[in-house]
Design an enzyme around this catalytic site. Sequence first.
Site, PDB file in Angstrom:
ATOM      1  N   SER A   1       0.849  -1.197   0.000  1.00 12.71           N
ATOM      2  CA  SER A   1       0.000   0.000   0.000  1.00 12.71           C
ATOM      3  C   SER A   1       0.880   1.241   0.000  1.00 12.71           C
ATOM      4  CB  SER A   1      -0.899   0.007   1.242  1.00 12.71           C
ATOM      5  OG  SER A   1      -1.542   1.252   1.391  1.00 12.71           O
TER       6      SER A   1
ATOM      7  N   TYR B   1      -1.533   0.844  10.721  1.00 18.62           N
ATOM      8  CA  TYR B   1      -1.681   0.119   9.450  1.00 18.62           C
ATOM      9  C   TYR B   1      -0.507   0.422   8.519  1.00 18.62           C
ATOM     10  CZ  TYR B   1      -3.569  -0.905   4.787  1.00 18.62           C
ATOM     11  OH  TYR B   1      -3.746  -1.357   3.494  1.00 18.62           O
TER      12      TYR B   1
END
Length: 251
Positions: free
Chosen positions: A144, A157
């Site tokens: 990501s 995250y």
Amino acid sequence: MKDAFGTPQSLLVLGGTSEIALATARRLVARRTRTVWLAGRPSPELQSAADWLRALGATVHTVAFDALDTESHAECLGKVFAEGDVDMVLLAFGVLGDQAHDESDPVAAVRVAQTNYTGAVSSGLVCAKALQEQGHGSLVVLSSVAGERIRRTDFIYGSSKAGLDAFAQGLGDALHGTGVHVMVVRPGFVRSRMTEGREETPLASSPEEVAVAIESGLRRRAETVWVPGTLRVVMSALRHVPRPLFRRLPL
């Protein structure tokens, strides 16, 4: 084995209910992929995903897989490779967590880290070894942009994805020249169940758009894929923004 266009004939998905993974599987099945393994926690959603791909013409198997149960990975994934060669492994599991809550609940924060990083390290190494033994195949890892420059709003995250990204890059270097190809995919905000209810950020994409980028990257044997591609330029600039200024950006 892959065909002349780089399309795998067999696919193993870790995270069998992932919308990005299923969009990718659908595109590959529409080409030449005929055997699909969906690995995930047993659930009606996993069975529905398998039925959906079967309706498209693929032979689909499900396998019980829990990212957090790292001691089981060698056995459950080994059974898949024992059935025959796997041309492509798509590592697509992960959790977003709840940043506001998880900052005050270390156990919950650790669960995010263990799922996104520790589970990926364990299963990724098991699959990499099996691919190396068969002498070919691609390991595609969903990272990501959140791991490229860590933001205050999702640093738990983001840090787990940063670790995963670094691991996948190193694994790709370790496997260079063995016939095994490792590709890191870095999407930005993806409209999916995982991000439902969250404010959309610029340059958002859909699972289908990520799947198109994955398929294109496979054909080129790319090592890194940004989705959309313009994020590469954006993140290159953000990477060098001084921290005092970065904190003030509306990201």
